[in-house]
Structures are given as C-alpha cells and as structure tokens.
Design a protein around this motif. Structure first.
Motif, PDB file in Angstrom:
ATOM      1  N   PHE A 182       0.830  -1.212   0.000  1.00 30.88           N
ATOM      2  CA  PHE A 182       0.000   0.000   0.000  1.00 30.88           C
ATOM      3  C   PHE A 182       0.866   1.264   0.000  1.00 30.88           C
ATOM      4  CE2 PHE A 182      -2.948  -3.167   1.827  1.00 30.88           C
ATOM      5  CZ  PHE A 182      -3.998  -3.004   0.945  1.00 30.88           C
ATOM      6  N   TYR A 183       2.030   1.183   0.632  1.00 32.28           N
ATOM      7  CA  TYR A 183       2.946   2.326   0.635  1.00 32.28           C
ATOM      8  C   TYR A 183       3.439   2.624  -0.772  1.00 32.28           C
ATOM      9  CZ  TYR A 183       7.113   5.073   1.841  1.00 32.28           C
ATOM     10  OH  TYR A 183       8.073   6.055   1.929  1.00 32.28           O
ATOM     11  N   ARG A 184       3.771   1.563  -1.522  1.00 29.45           N
ATOM     12  CA  ARG A 184       4.217   1.752  -2.902  1.00 29.45           C
ATOM     13  C   ARG A 184       3.116   2.382  -3.742  1.00 29.45           C
ATOM     14  NH1 ARG A 184       9.524   0.677  -4.963  1.00 29.45           N
ATOM     15  NH2 ARG A 184      10.611  -0.337  -3.266  1.00 29.45           N
ATOM     16  N   ALA A 185       1.889   1.939  -3.540  1.00 27.94           N
ATOM     17  CA  ALA A 185       0.777   2.520  -4.284  1.00 27.94           C
ATOM     18  C   ALA A 185       0.643   4.007  -3.970  1.00 27.94           C
ATOM     19  CB  ALA A 185      -0.513   1.780  -3.946  1.00 27.94           C
ATOM     20  N   PHE A 186       0.809   4.369  -2.704  1.00 22.46           N
ATOM     21  CA  PHE A 186       0.741   5.778  -2.305  1.00 22.46           C
ATOM     22  C   PHE A 186       1.859   6.586  -2.960  1.00 22.46           C
ATOM     23  CE2 PHE A 186       2.526   8.998   0.567  1.00 22.46           C
ATOM     24  CZ  PHE A 186       1.467   9.894   0.621  1.00 22.46           C
ATOM     25  N   LEU A 187       3.086   6.035  -2.960  1.00 21.72           N
ATOM     26  CA  LEU A 187       4.213   6.745  -3.566  1.00 21.72           C
ATOM     27  C   LEU A 187       3.992   6.971  -5.056  1.00 21.72           C
ATOM     28  CD1 LEU A 187       7.357   5.071  -1.909  1.00 21.72           C
ATOM     29  CD2 LEU A 187       6.258   7.237  -1.304  1.00 21.72           C
ATOM     30  N   SER A 188       3.501   5.952  -5.760  1.00 19.07           N
ATOM     31  CA  SER A 188       3.305   6.095  -7.203  1.00 19.07           C
ATOM     32  C   SER A 188       2.250   7.145  -7.523  1.00 19.07           C
ATOM     33  CB  SER A 188       2.924   4.745  -7.822  1.00 19.07           C
ATOM     34  OG  SER A 188       1.696   4.287  -7.295  1.00 19.07           O
ATOM     35  N   LEU A 229       6.180   1.020   9.811  1.00 16.55           N
ATOM     36  CA  LEU A 229       5.157   1.960  10.271  1.00 16.55           C
ATOM     37  C   LEU A 229       5.728   3.363  10.439  1.00 16.55           C
ATOM     38  CD1 LEU A 229       3.297  -0.242  12.925  1.00 16.55           C
ATOM     39  CD2 LEU A 229       2.483   0.414  10.649  1.00 16.55           C
ATOM     40  N   ALA A 230       6.965   3.450  10.985  1.00 17.97           N
ATOM     41  CA  ALA A 230       7.594   4.764  11.161  1.00 17.97           C
ATOM     42  C   ALA A 230       7.891   5.401   9.806  1.00 17.97           C
ATOM     43  CB  ALA A 230       8.883   4.625  11.964  1.00 17.97           C
ATOM     44  N   ARG A 231       8.355   4.594   8.858  1.00 21.65           N
ATOM     45  CA  ARG A 231       8.652   5.115   7.524  1.00 21.65           C
ATOM     46  C   ARG A 231       7.386   5.623   6.843  1.00 21.65           C
ATOM     47  NH1 ARG A 231      11.473   1.254   3.094  1.00 21.65           N
ATOM     48  NH2 ARG A 231      12.928   1.095   4.832  1.00 21.65           N
ATOM     49  N   VAL A 232       6.367   4.781   6.803  1.00 20.76           N
ATOM     50  CA  VAL A 232       5.126   5.142   6.120  1.00 20.76           C
ATOM     51  C   VAL A 232       4.443   6.311   6.825  1.00 20.76           C
ATOM     52  CG1 VAL A 232       2.831   4.322   5.473  1.00 20.76           C
ATOM     53  CG2 VAL A 232       4.809   2.810   5.232  1.00 20.76           C
ATOM     54  N   GLY A 233       4.378   6.254   8.158  1.00 23.72           N
ATOM     55  CA  GLY A 233       3.721   7.320   8.896  1.00 23.72           C
ATOM     56  C   GLY A 233       4.405   8.660   8.731  1.00 23.72           C
ATOM     57  N   SER A 234       5.744   8.654   8.725  1.00 24.92           N
ATOM     58  CA  SER A 234       6.467   9.919   8.577  1.00 24.92           C
ATOM     59  C   SER A 234       6.268  10.516   7.189  1.00 24.92           C
ATOM     60  CB  SER A 234       7.962   9.714   8.859  1.00 24.92           C
ATOM     61  OG  SER A 234       8.523   8.789   7.950  1.00 24.92           O
ATOM     62  N   ALA A 281      10.256  10.522   0.464  1.00 30.04           N
ATOM     63  CA  ALA A 281      10.340   9.076   0.653  1.00 30.04           C
ATOM     64  C   ALA A 281      11.678   8.680   1.255  1.00 30.04           C
ATOM     65  CB  ALA A 281      10.120   8.360  -0.675  1.00 30.04           C
ATOM     66  N   VAL A 282      12.754   9.366   0.865  1.00 31.10           N
ATOM     67  CA  VAL A 282      14.078   9.050   1.401  1.00 31.10           C
ATOM     68  C   VAL A 282      14.178   9.530   2.849  1.00 31.10           C
ATOM     69  CG1 VAL A 282      16.547   9.164   0.951  1.00 31.10           C
ATOM     70  CG2 VAL A 282      14.944   9.363  -0.942  1.00 31.10           C
ATOM     71  N   VAL A 283      13.555  10.670   3.146  1.00 31.90           N
ATOM     72  CA  VAL A 283      13.496  11.133   4.539  1.00 31.90           C
ATOM     73  C   VAL A 283      12.770  10.095   5.389  1.00 31.90           C
ATOM     74  CG1 VAL A 283      12.571  12.889   6.091  1.00 31.90           C
ATOM     75  CG2 VAL A 283      13.625  13.569   3.926  1.00 31.90           C
ATOM     76  N   GLY A 284      11.666   9.563   4.873  1.00 33.05           N
ATOM     77  CA  GLY A 284      10.933   8.532   5.595  1.00 33.05           C
ATOM     78  C   GLY A 284      11.765   7.286   5.823  1.00 33.05           C
ATOM     79  N   LEU A 285      12.562   6.900   4.829  1.00 25.57           N
ATOM     80  CA  LEU A 285      13.454   5.745   4.977  1.00 25.57           C
ATOM     81  C   LEU A 285      14.436   5.972   6.127  1.00 25.57           C
ATOM     82  CD1 LEU A 285      15.207   3.821   2.128  1.00 25.57           C
ATOM     83  CD2 LEU A 285      16.584   4.711   3.995  1.00 25.57           C
ATOM     84  N   THR A 286      15.013   7.164   6.183  1.00 28.79           N
ATOM     85  CA  THR A 286      15.981   7.484   7.235  1.00 28.79           C
ATOM     86  C   THR A 286      15.321   7.501   8.609  1.00 28.79           C
ATOM     87  OG1 THR A 286      17.253   8.809   5.650  1.00 28.79           O
ATOM     88  CG2 THR A 286      17.683   9.180   7.985  1.00 28.79           C
ATOM     89  N   ILE A 287      14.123   8.075   8.689  1.00 28.67           N
ATOM     90  CA  ILE A 287      13.404   8.100   9.968  1.00 28.67           C
ATOM     91  C   ILE A 287      13.079   6.679  10.422  1.00 28.67           C
ATOM     92  CG2 ILE A 287      11.227   8.765  11.067  1.00 28.67           C
ATOM     93  CD1 ILE A 287      11.290  11.316   9.380  1.00 28.67           C
ATOM     94  N   GLY A 288      12.652   5.831   9.492  1.00 29.41           N
ATOM     95  CA  GLY A 288      12.336   4.453   9.833  1.00 29.41           C
ATOM     96  C   GLY A 288      13.533   3.705  10.379  1.00 29.41           C
ATOM     97  N   GLU A 289      14.705   3.879   9.746  1.00 35.48           N
ATOM     98  CA  GLU A 289      15.924   3.215  10.223  1.00 35.48           C
ATOM     99  C   GLU A 289      16.333   3.734  11.597  1.00 35.48           C
ATOM    100  OE1 GLU A 289      17.323   0.706   9.113  1.00 35.48           O
ATOM    101  OE2 GLU A 289      16.751   0.509   7.017  1.00 35.48           O
ATOM    102  N   CYS A 290      16.230   5.022  11.794  1.00 32.53           N
ATOM    103  CA  CYS A 290      16.585   5.621  13.081  1.00 32.53           C
ATOM    104  C   CYS A 290      15.673   5.100  14.190  1.00 32.53           C
ATOM    105  CB  CYS A 290      16.495   7.140  12.981  1.00 32.53           C
ATOM    106  SG  CYS A 290      16.913   8.019  14.503  1.00 32.53           S
ATOM    107  N   PHE A 291      14.385   5.051  13.927  1.00 34.51           N
ATOM    108  CA  PHE A 291      13.433   4.589  14.934  1.00 34.51           C
ATOM    109  C   PHE A 291      13.679   3.127  15.291  1.00 34.51           C
ATOM    110  CE2 PHE A 291       9.251   2.930  16.210  1.00 34.51           C
ATOM    111  CZ  PHE A 291       8.965   3.793  17.253  1.00 34.51           C
ATOM    112  N   SER A 292      13.887   2.281  14.275  1.00 31.10           N
ATOM    113  CA  SER A 292      14.113   0.861  14.538  1.00 31.10           C
ATOM    114  C   SER A 292      15.413   0.640  15.295  1.00 31.10           C
ATOM    115  CB  SER A 292      14.121   0.068  13.233  1.00 31.10           C
ATOM    116  OG  SER A 292      15.180   0.480  12.381  1.00 31.10           O
TER     117      SER A 292
END
Length: 445
Positions: free
Chosen positions: A27-33, A163-168, A188-199
């Motif tokens: 669903f995240y990919r669908a949102f990005l596209s 969840l952190a990536r998608v939510g951010s 999307a790249v900011v979200g990737l970084t936030i997700g890694e930081c949170f995990s």
C-alpha cells in the motif's frame, strides 16, 4: 508440558512479520506512485544499487558473523559473553558505516552523474547517507537476537520500521500540502531514514533491557574468556568472505542490469521495447516468484544459529537432522509453488499486471522455485558451519554463468536466453551447495 521449539516459533514470528511488512509496503508503494508519479518512482529506484552496496560493505557479513558467534557463546551459558560479540561487531561496523556515510554525502554529485547516470539523485543520496549508521546498528542487533533465538525483537523492529517510515512520509506530505507545497520524492528518502533511526533506537532499548537483566545472573566459572578485540578479529575473519561475496554480487548484478537492455537492442528490439521487456521481467514476474521466500527466508535466518550451536557442541546428529528437514520441506514447498505458478501464472500476469508477457515469464520461472528455496537453506547451513568462502565461490560461479547467457544468448534468441540463464545458474549453485553440505556434514568436524 512440552517446551516450544524456538526454531519453529521464531520462523512463524518472522514469517508473520515479513508478510505484514510486505502488505504495508504494498500500500505504501501505491501511495508513492500516486503522489510522486512514475518518473519520481524511477528516480527513487535508482538508489537501490547504492543502498545494496553500502549495506553489503558495512553490515551484511558482520551481521551473519555476529549471529554465528552469538549462537556459539550461548553454549557456555555465559550470556554476557554473547553481548561482547555484539560489541565487537559494533567496533567493526560503525567505522565502516561512518566512512560510507561521509563518502556518499560528499561525493553524491559524482555518484549520481557517473554511476547512476541521473543528476537528480544527488540530493536523495545525501539524505540516504545519513541512514547508513542507523541501518548497520539495527542489523547487528538483529543478528545478535537471531543468535540467541529471540526472533520477536527483529520481527517487532521490522514492523515498527515500516510503520515509522510510512507514517512519517504521510505526515510530511500532508504537512506540505497544508502549506501549499508539492511533495517531492525526497520525502520518501526522509521517511526511509526516519524508519531506520526509529528501529535502531527500539533495538538498542531491547539490548539494554536484556543486559540489565543479565547483570544479575552468575557468571559460569568454567567458560572460555575471549576479549572484545579478539572476538572482533574472529568476526572479521568470518565476515570478509561474506562481505566480498555480497559486494561482488551487487557489482555483477549492476553489470547485468545495464547489459540486458543493450543485448535486447542487439537482438533487434528498440530501446523502449528493451526497457519494457526488462521492466516486466524484473518488476512484475520475478517479484511474484520471489514472494513465497518470506517463509523460507525466515527459516533460513534461524537455521544458521541452530547449525552453529550444534557445530560448536560437535553434535553432528542435530546438524544432519536439520539438513534433512530443510531439504525435505524446501523441496516440497518449492514444488508446490511451481505447481501453483504453472496453474495460475498466466492468469496472475493478467490479473495483477494486465500483462500477457508477465504471465509467460512466470510460467518459465516457476521451475526455479524448488532450487531457489533449497539454495537459501543450504547456504545458511554452510554459513553456520563457517564455510563462508565456499558460498562466495559458488555465487561468483553462478553469476558468471548467468552473465554468459546475457551476452551470448540474449542477442541470439531474446529475453528467453536470460530466463534459461537464471534457471541454469540456480541449478548450478544449488547442486554445488548440496554437494558441499553433504561433504562437510558427512565427514565430521
């Protein structure tokens, strides 16, 4: 009361987490596209080779080594020794991660134009570079928990990261729209970084809580003492072939990705047709064939510490039993997947992708399933036995064979030549791994 099997329990936990994570990702990919369009998604996907190379260099091999040595240390019942393994892994991984971050951040313009051939990736690379230390720390901690057979923490962080990536990204895009600004793919790249930081912070919290609990436990007297630096040397020795293998695989796959469209042009396709065929194969057919690996990958991750612990104790019967079960279940599961894809592949291609070509590719690639799934298990067995150099050699031979099909058969018969190359290379690597496991398990320590 019967005690739960940690291997089966861990496999189930990781499998459920993997499927849930993939569902969120769909669903995240669908949102990005919809938000950034096809061009934006294309630019984002160009980061994949850099992501793969950076992870291979900074964490992949070290994570496997941490998992193996953690499993070995648990046999002494000195649980704090397993934490020294994790500390040694950090001593190796963090300098590499920081160095990789500096290089990508400072050379982003050059990487974007010379390596990725798209200057617009430069600002995205700078954002991604900041996530590398977080990703490495998170991966090593996962390796530690795999080693002690506690799959719940890696499963939890996998879901929380998504969840952190998608939510951010949802929040950032909504905030930008509320301020009359159009979201860019950099979100999307900011979200990737936030997700890694949170995990990473969740993983560190789990390690801290475990260490706090283990401090109260008595230390066994008759244990082998190994300093952190000495353990770092052992991890480095084991991880080097793995790291080299992953980097070599990434480089050869990059060569493959560039060469397939050009070889299709030599066959007689236009550039647009060549890219279209390649996109259908790699973006539609192969992901569907690989989707069932969520179950097998979970089992393979947890098979490594089981083999490592049994090898440390000299328990060849346990190793042989694990290998027999892996062979039986992977072959059965792969055969069922082959039958399923043969029966539904053409319909799936039309239903999911509205592409007859995708359905045709799925039918051909369905025969790879038993080999692909069995190879993952055999590779984990060899890694658990410490035979990482062998798997490196096998991977190089298989990839080299596949490249021969790319350069020789695609110009002659088209994309079908590449499909034959995939089937042959997978048969080659699986056969070699099977012979190697039979030899090393059968002859004893």
């Amino acid at each position: 009361m019967r005690k739960n099997n940690p291997f089966l329990t861990g496999t189930l936990i990781l499998t459920l987490a993997g499927f849930l994570s993939r569902l969120i990702g769909f669903f995240y990919r669908a949102f990005l596209s919809r938000t950034f369009g096809e061009e934006g998604m294309g630019i984002y996907q160009l980061l994949a080779p850099v992501m793969a190379l950076s992870f291979s260099l900074t964490a992949a091999g070290i994570q496997t080594a941490v998992s193996k040595f953690t499993a070995s240390e648990t046999t002494t019942h000195d649980h704090r020794a397993s934490l020294r393994v994790l500390t040694a892994g950090f001593l190796l991984s963090m300098p590499l991660s920081l160095g990789c971050t500096w290089f990508i951040y400072s050379r982003a313009d050059w990487i974007g134009s010379a390596f990725l051939l798209e200057e617009r990736t430069a600002p995205l690379l700078r954002i991604f570079a900041l996530s590398i230390p977080f990703c490495s720390a998170h991966s090593l901690i996962n390796g530690y928990f795999y080693g002690i057979k506690r799959a719940g923490i890696p499963a939890l962080t996998q879901i929380l990261e998504q969840l952190a990536r998608v939510g951010s990204v949802f929040f950032i895009c909504g905030w930008l729209r509320a301020h009359q600004s159009a979201p860019q793919i950099a979100c999307a790249v900011v979200g990737l970084t936030i997700g890694e930081c949170f995990s990473m912070f969740v993983s560190l919290t789990a390690v801290y809580l475990r260490f706090f609990r283990l401090r109260t436990l008595p230390v066994p007297r008759a244990t082998r003492q190994c300093s952190t630096l000495s353990m770092a040397g052992k991890i480095l020795t084991l991880s080097l072939p793995l790291t080299a293998s992953r980097i070599a695989v990434n480089i050869l796959q990059s060569v493959e990705a560039v060469s397939i469209p050009s070889c299709l042009v030599r066959h007689g396709f236009s550039q647009a047709q060549a890219l279209s065929v390649y996109g259908v194969l790699t973006g539609m057919a192969l992901p569907l064939i690989m989707f069932p690996t969520a179950l097998i990958n979970s089992a393979c991750v947890l098979l490594l510490p089981v083999i490592s612990e049994a090898d440390e104790n000299g328990n060849r019967a346990t190793i042989r039993s694990a290998v027999r079960k892996a062979f039986r279940y992977c072959t059965l599961f792969g055969s069922l997947c082959t039958a399923g894809f043969l029966l539904t592949g053409r319909y799936a291609g039309m239903l999911l992708f509205q592409s007859e070509m995708a359905g045709s590719f799925i039918l051909t690639l369905s025969f790879i399933c038993p080999l692909l799934y069995l190879s993952g298990a055999l590779s984990s067995v060899l890694h658990g036995l410490g035979k990482t150099g062998i798997t490196f050699l096998f991977n190089m031979m298989a990839l080299s064979a596949r490249l021969l099909f790319v350069f020789w058969l695609i110009p002659a018969i088209g994309i079908q030549g590449y499909l034959y190359g995939i089937l042959f290379s997978q048969f080659l690597v699986t056969a070699m791994e099977l012979l190697a496991v039979r030899y090393h398990v059968g002859r004893g320590r």
